[in-house]
Motif scaffolding. Structure first.
Motif, mmCIF file in Angstrom:
data_model
loop_
_atom_site.group_PDB
_atom_site.id
_atom_site.type_symbol
_atom_site.label_atom_id
_atom_site.label_comp_id
_atom_site.label_asym_id
_atom_site.label_seq_id
_atom_site.Cartn_x
_atom_site.Cartn_y
_atom_site.Cartn_z
ATOM 1 N N ARG A 174 0.800 -1.223 0.000
ATOM 2 C CA ARG A 174 0.000 0.000 0.000
ATOM 3 C C ARG A 174 0.834 1.274 0.000
ATOM 4 O O ARG A 174 1.928 1.309 0.547
ATOM 5 C CB ARG A 174 -0.890 0.027 1.249
ATOM 6 N N ASP A 201 -0.661 4.360 1.383
ATOM 7 C CA ASP A 201 -1.878 4.836 2.033
ATOM 8 C C ASP A 201 -1.694 6.301 2.428
ATOM 9 O O ASP A 201 -0.943 6.626 3.351
ATOM 10 C CB ASP A 201 -2.126 3.939 3.249
ATOM 11 N N VAL A 259 -3.741 8.416 3.836
ATOM 12 C CA VAL A 259 -4.252 8.798 5.158
ATOM 13 C C VAL A 259 -3.302 8.327 6.261
ATOM 14 O O VAL A 259 -3.129 9.010 7.273
ATOM 15 C CB VAL A 259 -5.693 8.263 5.373
ATOM 16 N N PHE A 260 -2.675 7.173 6.040
ATOM 17 C CA PHE A 260 -1.683 6.682 7.020
ATOM 18 C C PHE A 260 -0.534 7.693 7.121
ATOM 19 O O PHE A 260 -0.155 8.114 8.227
ATOM 20 C CB PHE A 260 -1.188 5.306 6.572
ATOM 21 N N PRO A 275 -7.076 4.961 0.893
ATOM 22 C CA PRO A 275 -7.147 6.321 0.325
ATOM 23 C C PRO A 275 -5.909 6.676 -0.499
ATOM 24 O O PRO A 275 -4.780 6.555 -0.032
ATOM 25 C CB PRO A 275 -7.241 7.229 1.550
#
Lengths: 420, 420
Positions: free
Chosen positions: A244, A246, A248-249, A287
């Protein structure tokens, strides 16, 4: 005020009742059906409020007049009419705002002039109250129209092409209200020797510390950013964690670190991530994008520069670790505005002499005073805002605090307007 | 397929071309103007697609029929007609989806039956392909309508009061399409001895590892949560860091910790925060509320329970430290669905025998197979999805991989349908 005078001090109870009654009265102009006030620049409610204020000023035996653009002035004439001590604030509100923001500064100013006139008669210098046309930028995409006209910063071309949310052009609204542009070939007023603005704090420091009045020595500078983190949108079920990117992470680590770093630096630095958005923003999709804002404020420019450098470095480091792309866009960069040291000193002195409990603090919000300060020696007074609520119908300041504020203003204007 | 037969194996090139051509053909039913496919349950495009498929099935010399609700079956009759090996997938798409999801399972099934019939003649058991009415839940708030009717899970009352986004009742749309409810007093089919579904992976594991086919041994269970963190909205300028209850600050730590913990646990656990919202979501207001979702999946129920316990504890701890309130709402809790061990074994065996490169993996997404599995021995095959893209017009699988998948399906159906 006890030196060289008859020793009378304002009656706290009378001032409290007067201030509250007048705020309620002014709050009727633009009152919203379910509470709150909407009094946007050059609206019908705004015109009515300014004319009602003019009438009140005249009834108090002061000279009232509008300038070209609609700032309302009320003057207690001094022996020396070449020098003016100005006080006041803005009469416009945000949409569905409260009845204290801006308005308290005008009402306190008129009550102070009335008290000074009745108690001490003619001052040495003019003491003037102003109900400024506009500060909030809530109707048109332009803020500080009132103060910027007084100091000569506002230009015709700034507003000639702008319109409100209903498409009404600025110029049309201004003419409709009975006003027009100032003569830009004429220099700004040279008689202003001081500007003193009293305002509600819009924060909860005074309430929490149980202090009725503050002397403001600085208005914070601020930088605002929009951060756009781009990773890769993926199926939340079929994409192993190791595959991923990500957004948002990555953003969550940035936000946590930014706020943690701000807490570590400590007062008067504040940093806020107020707005956040994920894309595509679906429960079962990793996301691909996260967008958030940062608002950084401090009273010292170097501290702002150094902190924003630190968080920028940290975001870039996190971005690299997460293998995402991060765009950092700074779209506001306003310097801090220190208040005039001598006026701050005068305000502190009279607070002490008159037995007012006060603290010296900075303002975390913007005010007309920041427009005046580069041109005219300027300082501010604050009174507490209950729960720090601001730009909201629930805005409230206890009458006793309103009165303490008016007393502090009277004391300050007395020092500035009556003393050699 | 080389034992006891004439040794012929399917021609890779022919299968690739056939599969791709048929996917393009089927993709015309409900094709969107700018690319992609929208073929929602009981829509005009859906009706046309099912009837076109029926015609194709009949042209291949197979028996075609609809059940009451609109699932389409094509049968290659076996010597023993009491036992049926079923393959296939769903014909509906999401709005503006791709032309592979679901549809590939139907086309591969028909091509497999055609090949088996031509190559090996009549099987021992019936081999049947199904074009299931619905799986996505994209038109009505009900998913797996097709498979749930086959196994007898769907009930009339589930859909009698639901309508689509335009207000069209489910029952009306169904009648309009020419279908009705099944007779719920009759038991579900007892002849189904196996269900084999081939599907695109919807993830990027196979593409990344350069493996054309997977044998699926498990469909993950999942839990979904909405987390609501409530702090206190405050002015971003006037509220010192120490006075704040910043909901986004607390949420950022929760999100960072949840995803970090999931990475630490490792495959096959996945955790996703796909959706996030701040309130009031304004650049200069400390957010009073942060709302986000969590999607957790794993092939093992105990692992899901243990991980969600861990993150719940962690969120409560963070919530306490930040002095905010946190509401944790679990609104989905679906158990993992293991595939049938014997069928997985059969699939692996034939991959090995036919020299197909494959891997055994779980499915991170839901499929019709999870509805069948508790009733009928079930397993799945996957082919790669380019970049893992799914539910999107850009969904794509290379023709060579499509062909490998059809070969694996042919091999599996041969083992299940022709062998004792």
């Amino acid at each position: 005020m006890t030196d060289g005078t008859n020793g009378t001090v304002p009656q706290l109870d009378t001032l409290a009742a007067d201030a509250e009654a007048k705020l309620n009265w002014l709050g009727e102009f633009g009152k919203d059906p379910d509470g709150g006030v909407s009094r946007l620049l050059y609206s019908k409610e705004w015109v009515e409020a300014q004319h009602a204020l003019k009438e009140w000023i005249e009834n108090e035996g002061l000279e009232a007049r509008f300038d070209e653009i609609g700032n309302l002035f009320g003057t207690l004439k001094g022996k020396n009419t070449n020098e003016t001590i100005l006080t006041g604030s803005h009469v416009d509100t945000v949409k569905n705002g409260g009845k204290y923001d801006g308005q308290y500064g005008i009402i306190a100013g008129i009550l102070a002039l009335k008290y000074l006139k009745e108690t001490y008669g003619q001052p040495l210098r003019n003491i003037e109250v102003v109900s400024m046309a506009e500060e909030e930028g809530s109707r048109f995409p332009y803020a500080f129209w009132g103060s910027k006209n007084i100091v000569g910063l506002a230009k015709r071309e700034d507003v000639e092409t702008i319109a409100d949310f209903d498409g009404v052009p600025f110029v049309e609204a201004m003419k409709e209200a009975g006003f027009g542009f100032r003569d830009e070939t004429k220099p700004a007023r040279q008689d202003l020797k001081a500007f003193v603005e009293i305002h509600v704090e819009q924060g909860s420091v005074l309430e929490t510390e149980k202090i009725p009045v503050a002397v403001v020595n600085n208005i914070v500078g601020q930088r605002r950013f929009t951060i756009e983190v781009t990773g890769e949108a993926n199926h939340a079920g079929t994409t192993p964690m190791g595959y991923r990117k990500d957004a948002v992470f990555a953003a969550s680590q940035m936000i946590f670190d930014i706020i943690s770093m701000a807490k570590e630096v400590g007062d008067p630095l504040v940093a806020t991530v107020g707005k956040i958005e994920a894309q595509p923003n679906i429960v079962n999709v990793v996301p691909g994008k996260a967008i958030f804002t940062i608002d950084v404020r401090h009273t010292d420019k170097d501290a702002i520069v150094s902190f924003t450098k630190q968080i920028t470095d940290r975001m870039n480091e996190i971005s690299k670790n997460h293998e995402v792309d991060t765009k950092i866009d700074m779209w506001m960069d306003a310097d801090p505005v220190p208040m005039d040291e001598k006026i701050v000193e005068v305000m502190e002195k009279q607070c002490k002499e008159n037995g007012l409990t006060y603290k010296v603090m900075h303002s975390g919000a913007g005010h007309d005073s920041q427009i005046f300060a580069p041109f005219v020696p300027t300082a501010m007074l604050f009174v507490p805002s209950v729960k720090g609520i601001s730009h909201n119908p629930a805005e409230y300041t206890h009458p006793a605090d309103l009165a303490e504020g008016v007393k502090a203003l009277i004391g300050s204007l007395y020092e500035l307007g009556y003393k050699e």
